[in-house]
Design a protein around this motif. Structure first.
Motif, PDB file in Angstrom:
ATOM      1  N   ALA A  76       0.773  -1.230   0.028  1.00 22.85           N
ATOM      2  CA  ALA A  76       0.002   0.082   0.035  1.00 22.85           C
ATOM      3  C   ALA A  76       0.936   1.344   0.137  1.00 22.85           C
ATOM      4  O   ALA A  76       0.467   2.255  -0.571  1.00 22.85           O
ATOM      5  N   HIS A  77       1.989   1.262   0.649  1.00 19.15           N
ATOM      6  CA  HIS A  77       2.812   2.700   0.595  1.00 19.15           C
ATOM      7  C   HIS A  77       3.363   2.740  -0.379  1.00 19.15           C
ATOM      8  O   HIS A  77       4.057   3.894  -0.815  1.00 19.15           O
ATOM      9  N   LEU A  90      -2.487   4.884   1.828  1.00 15.29           N
ATOM     10  CA  LEU A  90      -2.051   4.230   3.006  1.00 15.29           C
ATOM     11  C   LEU A  90      -2.710   5.116   3.915  1.00 15.29           C
ATOM     12  O   LEU A  90      -3.362   4.424   4.933  1.00 15.29           O
ATOM     13  N   ARG A  91      -2.578   6.516   4.119  1.00 14.19           N
ATOM     14  CA  ARG A  91      -3.408   7.095   5.121  1.00 14.19           C
ATOM     15  C   ARG A  91      -5.080   6.767   5.179  1.00 14.19           C
ATOM     16  O   ARG A  91      -5.699   6.815   5.992  1.00 14.19           O
ATOM     17  N   TRP A  92      -5.547   6.744   3.705  1.00 13.81           N
ATOM     18  CA  TRP A  92      -6.926   6.462   3.575  1.00 13.81           C
ATOM     19  C   TRP A  92      -7.569   5.166   4.232  1.00 13.81           C
ATOM     20  O   TRP A  92      -8.542   4.967   4.906  1.00 13.81           O
ATOM     21  N   LEU A  93      -6.474   4.069   3.994  1.00 12.55           N
ATOM     22  CA  LEU A  93      -6.847   2.816   4.482  1.00 12.55           C
ATOM     23  C   LEU A  93      -6.970   2.557   6.013  1.00 12.55           C
ATOM     24  O   LEU A  93      -8.013   2.018   6.775  1.00 12.55           O
ATOM     25  N   TYR A 112      -0.601  -5.369   2.263  1.00 12.96           N
ATOM     26  CA  TYR A 112      -1.345  -5.661   0.810  1.00 12.96           C
ATOM     27  C   TYR A 112      -2.650  -5.730   0.686  1.00 12.96           C
ATOM     28  O   TYR A 112      -3.399  -6.598   1.410  1.00 12.96           O
ATOM     29  N   ALA A 113      -3.222  -4.528   0.536  1.00 11.05           N
ATOM     30  CA  ALA A 113      -4.761  -4.153   0.642  1.00 11.05           C
ATOM     31  C   ALA A 113      -5.533  -5.011  -0.330  1.00 11.05           C
ATOM     32  O   ALA A 113      -5.043  -5.543  -1.345  1.00 11.05           O
ATOM     33  N   ARG A 114      -6.833  -5.207  -0.039  1.00  7.40           N
ATOM     34  CA  ARG A 114      -8.064  -5.731  -0.929  1.00  7.40           C
ATOM     35  C   ARG A 114      -8.051  -4.909  -2.324  1.00  7.40           C
ATOM     36  O   ARG A 114      -8.190  -3.615  -2.157  1.00  7.40           O
TER      37      ARG A 114
END
Length: 486
Positions: A76-77, A90-93, A112-114
């Motif tokens: 994500a980063h 990353l901040r929004w997650l 590792y986001a969806r």
């Protein structure tokens, strides 16, 4: 005779010539373009029009999924989706609570986001401009694009008709084309799936049905993950020409290694030698090989431009598959799934070409002439799924609006077979080889000109350049004075 062209004086501040922009496609590329245009505040309501049949902008084929097993293959980063704010996603997650609702997100020290979460993030980036009317989202597919009275006229498949001063083609990846041997025997068979990314495409596959997947890239692994997440238990076989699966991501955070712009390679062979040398360096230093391929990605556009056309062809012919297996890496969660399924004997792979196909009532049998020995292996299943990768070489033929533009001479196929031909400013190249003003190609379809144009950061950077060009087109008109010599 002497002809002098002078600017016509104006009493008002010049406004952009491009008073309406039509964007064809509303995935990540199209949503980014719309957002960046809207941010500049130079457009009246509904002057930025996006043709996208999906309910929301920003997801597209790549991210529009509710399946929690499908994850981004980049941490994500590293998803630098918003120019000027690299940590926005990353901040929004964290702020949205999505990260807290995803206990499996962290692997090998990174998030590792969806994919569905990234789609929601992008939708949120552009939604305020839809709400205030600056961006108009037409839930239609563009069917026709042609010139009318000096402007572009776009007609949708539900009846919309829009005239625009500029058009940006941002439709992303076209569907795959199956191997001819498979198509000739299986076209029309409901067990032959050509587009597994469609909603509920895999729903009819029962838990004990054997599945043959033609292709072995990241999309093939998506199919494996989606099937297993849905309760499928039977054997899955991956068939491909090389048998190479995507490589895994490395643990930890590391910097790219290798400067390929010093003595820029001008042949495929010299590029290969530089890569091998860089790999030896990182091995001796105890660094992951992935750092070299990250450097190649960051410098990819400059490397590609430095190669003559024939050397670009050699790269595509001899190095492309090896590069893609190391460039497009699977996230740790998918790597663990693959290892587990292989160890259990439920996931197999085979390298070779399709030699014969036999379609029976109970199953479909496919004979593969294997590499490197040429022996024939038979693989059978109740379902055959094609994920051989986007057929960029036929992208113009795959959509009627592009075929019409080609017929009018405004579009041509990229000579490498990577998409649509364009110049370094992303302007489409006409049949005569000249750039077409106010017709742009954005995202992966422009790879022939840029080489590396698949990842989110690269696409975002190209979108920003296109937006600057559109905004920079002034409306200063000219008049011509003719002076006849005595």
């Amino acid at each position: 005779m002497l002809r002098i062209t002078l600017p016509l004086p104006r009493q008002v501040t010049p406004a952009p010539t491009i008073s309406r922009v039509a964007i064809i496609g509303g995935g990540f590329t199209g949503a980014t373009l719309a957002r960046l245009l809207a941010l500049h505040g130079q457009y009246w309501p509904h002057e930025i029009v996006v043709f996208e049949p999906r309910a929301h902008l920003g997801g597209g084929l790549a991210y529009d999924t509710d399946d929690p097993s499908l994850r981004l293959n980049v941490a994500a980063h590293r998803m630098r989706a918003v120019p000027g704010d690299p940590q926005a996603f990353l901040r929004w997650l964290s702020d949205s609570g999505r990260l807290g609702q995803d206990p499996g997100a962290v692997a090998k020290g990174a998030i590792y986001a969806r994919r569905g979460d990234f789609a929601a993030f992008m939708a949120g980036q552009v939604q305020p401009f839809i709400d205030n009317g600056t961006v108009r989202h037409l839930r239609e597919r563009a069917e026709r694009i042609h010139r009318r009275h000096g402007r572009w006229q776009i007609e949708g498949d539900v009846g919309a008709m829009v005239q625009a001063d500029a058009v940006v083609v941002a439709t992303g990846h076209p569907p795959p084309t199956p191997p001819a041997e498979l198509a000739s025997h299986l076209n029309g068979d409901p067990r032959f799936l050509l587009n597994p990314s469609q909603p509920d495409a895999l729903q009819a596959i029962r838990a004990n049905d054997k599945v043959v997947v033609v292709g072995a890239g990241l999309t093939a692994l998506d199919v494996v993950a989606a099937l297993r997440n849905g309760g499928h238990r039977a054997e899955i076989t991956l068939l491909s020409r090389t048998g190479q699966l995507p490589q895994p991501q490395a643990a930890g955070d590391f910097a790219p290694h290798g400067d390929f712009l010093i003595g820029v390679p001008n042949t495929a062979l010299s590029l290969l030698k530089q890569v091998r040398f860089a790999l030896e360096e990182v091995t001796e230093a105890g660094l992951p090989w992935q750092s070299v391929f990250d450097a190649l990605r960051h410098q990819g556009q400059a490397i590609w431009r430095a190669l003559p056309f024939l050397e670009q062809q050699r790269v595509l012919r001899h190095l492309r598959r090896r590069f893609e297996a190391h460039r497009f890496r699977m996230p740790p969660q998918i790597a663990e799934l693959v290892e587990r399924e292989r160890a259990a004997g439920r996931l197999r792979s085979c390298a070779g070409r399709v030699a014969a196909v036999r379609s029976g009532r109970a199953e479909i049998a496919i004979d593969i002439a294997t590499k490197p020995y040429g022996t024939v292996e038979r693989h059978a299943g109740q379902w055959v799924i094609v994920v051989t990768g986007p057929d960029h070489g036929n992208v113009i033929d795959s959509q009627g609006c592009f075929a019409e533009l080609e017929g009018l001479g405004f579009l041509t196929k990229d000579p490498h077979g990577l998409g649509i031909a364009c110049d370094p400013d992303s302007r489409a190249l006409a049949r005569d080889g000249h750039p077409v003003e106010h017709l742009f190609v954005a995202g992966p379809l422009a790879r022939g000109a840029f080489g590396e144009l698949t990842g989110v950061p690269e696409i975002a950077a190209q979108a920003e350049r296109i937006v600057q060009q559109i905004l920079g087109m002034s409306s200063a008109t000219t008049r011509t004075i003719t002076i006849r010599s005595m």
